[in-house]
Design a protein around this motif. Structure first.
Motif, short mmCIF file in Angstrom:
data_model
loop_
_atom_site.label_atom_id
_atom_site.label_comp_id
_atom_site.label_asym_id
_atom_site.label_seq_id
_atom_site.Cartn_x
_atom_site.Cartn_y
_atom_site.Cartn_z
N ASP A 42 41.51 6.01 -73.74
CA ASP A 42 40.54 6.21 -72.67
C ASP A 42 41.13 6.67 -71.33
OD1 ASP A 42 41.86 3.89 -72.02
OD2 ASP A 42 40.10 2.58 -72.19
N ARG A 43 42.43 6.79 -71.24
CA ARG A 43 43.01 7.19 -69.95
C ARG A 43 43.09 8.71 -69.83
NH1 ARG A 43 48.17 3.07 -68.97
NH2 ARG A 43 47.02 1.12 -69.29
N VAL A 44 42.62 9.21 -68.70
CA VAL A 44 42.72 10.64 -68.37
C VAL A 44 43.54 10.75 -67.10
CG1 VAL A 44 41.46 12.71 -67.68
CG2 VAL A 44 40.51 11.20 -69.45
N ASP A 45 44.56 11.60 -67.10
CA ASP A 45 45.39 11.74 -65.91
C ASP A 45 44.56 12.29 -64.76
OD1 ASP A 45 48.53 11.83 -65.18
OD2 ASP A 45 47.46 13.41 -64.11
N GLN A 46 44.61 11.60 -63.63
CA GLN A 46 43.73 11.92 -62.51
C GLN A 46 44.02 13.27 -61.87
OE1 GLN A 46 44.95 8.32 -60.51
NE2 GLN A 46 45.94 9.46 -58.85
N LYS A 47 45.19 13.84 -62.12
CA LYS A 47 45.53 15.14 -61.55
C LYS A 47 45.42 16.28 -62.55
CE LYS A 47 46.69 14.04 -57.30
NZ LYS A 47 45.96 14.60 -56.14
N PHE A 48 45.04 15.97 -63.80
CA PHE A 48 45.10 17.00 -64.84
C PHE A 48 44.23 18.20 -64.53
CE2 PHE A 48 43.31 18.78 -68.81
CZ PHE A 48 44.46 19.39 -69.29
N GLU A 49 42.97 17.98 -64.23
CA GLU A 49 42.07 19.12 -64.05
C GLU A 49 42.48 19.99 -62.87
OE1 GLU A 49 37.31 20.17 -64.28
OE2 GLU A 49 37.99 18.09 -64.38
N GLN A 50 42.88 19.37 -61.78
CA GLN A 50 43.36 20.15 -60.63
C GLN A 50 44.64 20.88 -60.99
OE1 GLN A 50 43.27 18.40 -56.62
NE2 GLN A 50 45.43 18.93 -56.42
#
Length: 266
Positions: free
Chosen positions: A104-112
């Motif tokens: 369930d963890r998504v890296d908070q900077k991935f999309e940027q």
């Protein structure tokens, strides 16, 4: 009449699903446009505040003295970075970005990060940090929600660093079940990342057919106990790069290996 009613209900259901999918894609596209504008504004400001020591180019690194193909991997740990400067660094050809971890963890900077990396010309791949005790399909769903094929230049990478306390045999059963799911989802085998000692202890002779990125932070090139071929070598976890305020992992291709070997097949 009953058949007609069922048909109408089914049609309305399909329209609702299609509408939700279109809305999601529209939101993602709008969000990325917002990130690009926000990112450019932020990084134009930040470069004016960049400490002088961060733009010192006097240090000599491996990428300055050899002809291998070099790149980096990044996650939220690097914070806000100046992507324009990274893109202008001709020594760095690719970047692997942390997308997800576990179920369930998504890296908070991935999309940027993935938006800005593409804008500034790097070849981009995404990676998932594997948690052996978390259900494999849940991890796959988490990863594919972020690692979108259309946004990938390089094959997916799986980061394998821990057994989470499982015995080696049980750990391997868990890992290979997950790797099979990843291959099925993307129609190609992922690149596998691990440390040399971890490989020698838990994965020796078990990863034939997979390309490997091996982490070992010594001046000598890594050699595995079974002497199998290594595609890429992460040679430092404390690399410095203009545009990143802190350390960054750096890697390079081994021998005659090249980027085309890990390109994402669409």
């Amino acid at each position: 009449m009953k058949k007609l009613t069922i048909f109408l209900i089914f049609g309305l259901f399909l329209m609702a699903v299609g509408g939700a999918y279109a809305k999601r894609n529209k939101h993602r596209k709008h969000h990325k446009t917002h990130l690009v504008k926000k990112g450019r504004k932020h990084f134009k400001k930040s470069v004016r505040r960049w400490p002088q020591e961060m733009i010192d180019t006097s240090s000599v690194f491996c990428e300055d003295t050899c002809s291998h193909i070099h790149g980096i991997d990044m996650s939220h740990y690097q914070g806000n970075v100046f992507w324009e400067t990274i893109g202008d660094n001709t020594s760095m050809s690719y970047v692997y970005l942390k997308a997800t971890e576990g179920g369930d963890r998504v890296d908070q900077k991935f999309e940027q990060n993935i938006v800005m990396a593409h804008i500034h010309g790097l070849k981009v791949g995404s990676y998932h940090f594997y948690r052996p005790r978390t259900e494999q399909r849940k991890q796959l769903e988490n990863f594919v929600s972020q690692c979108i094929p259309e946004e990938q230049d390089l094959i997916p990478m799986i980061d394998i660093e821990t057994t989470n306390g499982l015995p080696t045999e049980e750990f391997c059963d868990s890992l290979f079940a997950f790797l099979d799911l990843v291959e099925e989802a993307y129609n190609q085998k992922p690149l596998l990342y691990t440390f040399r000692n971890f490989y020698n202890r838990h994965l020796l002779g078990k990863l034939d057919g997979y390309k490997l990125m091996i982490a070992m932070y010594t001046p000598e090139e890594p050699v595995l106990a079974d002497e199998r071929d290594i595609t890429m070598w992460q040679y430092t976890g404390k690399g410095k790069l203009t545009g990143i305020n802190g350390f960054v992992d750096k890697s390079r291709f081994m021998g005659n290996h090249s980027l085309r070997e890990i390109r994402f097949v669409h």
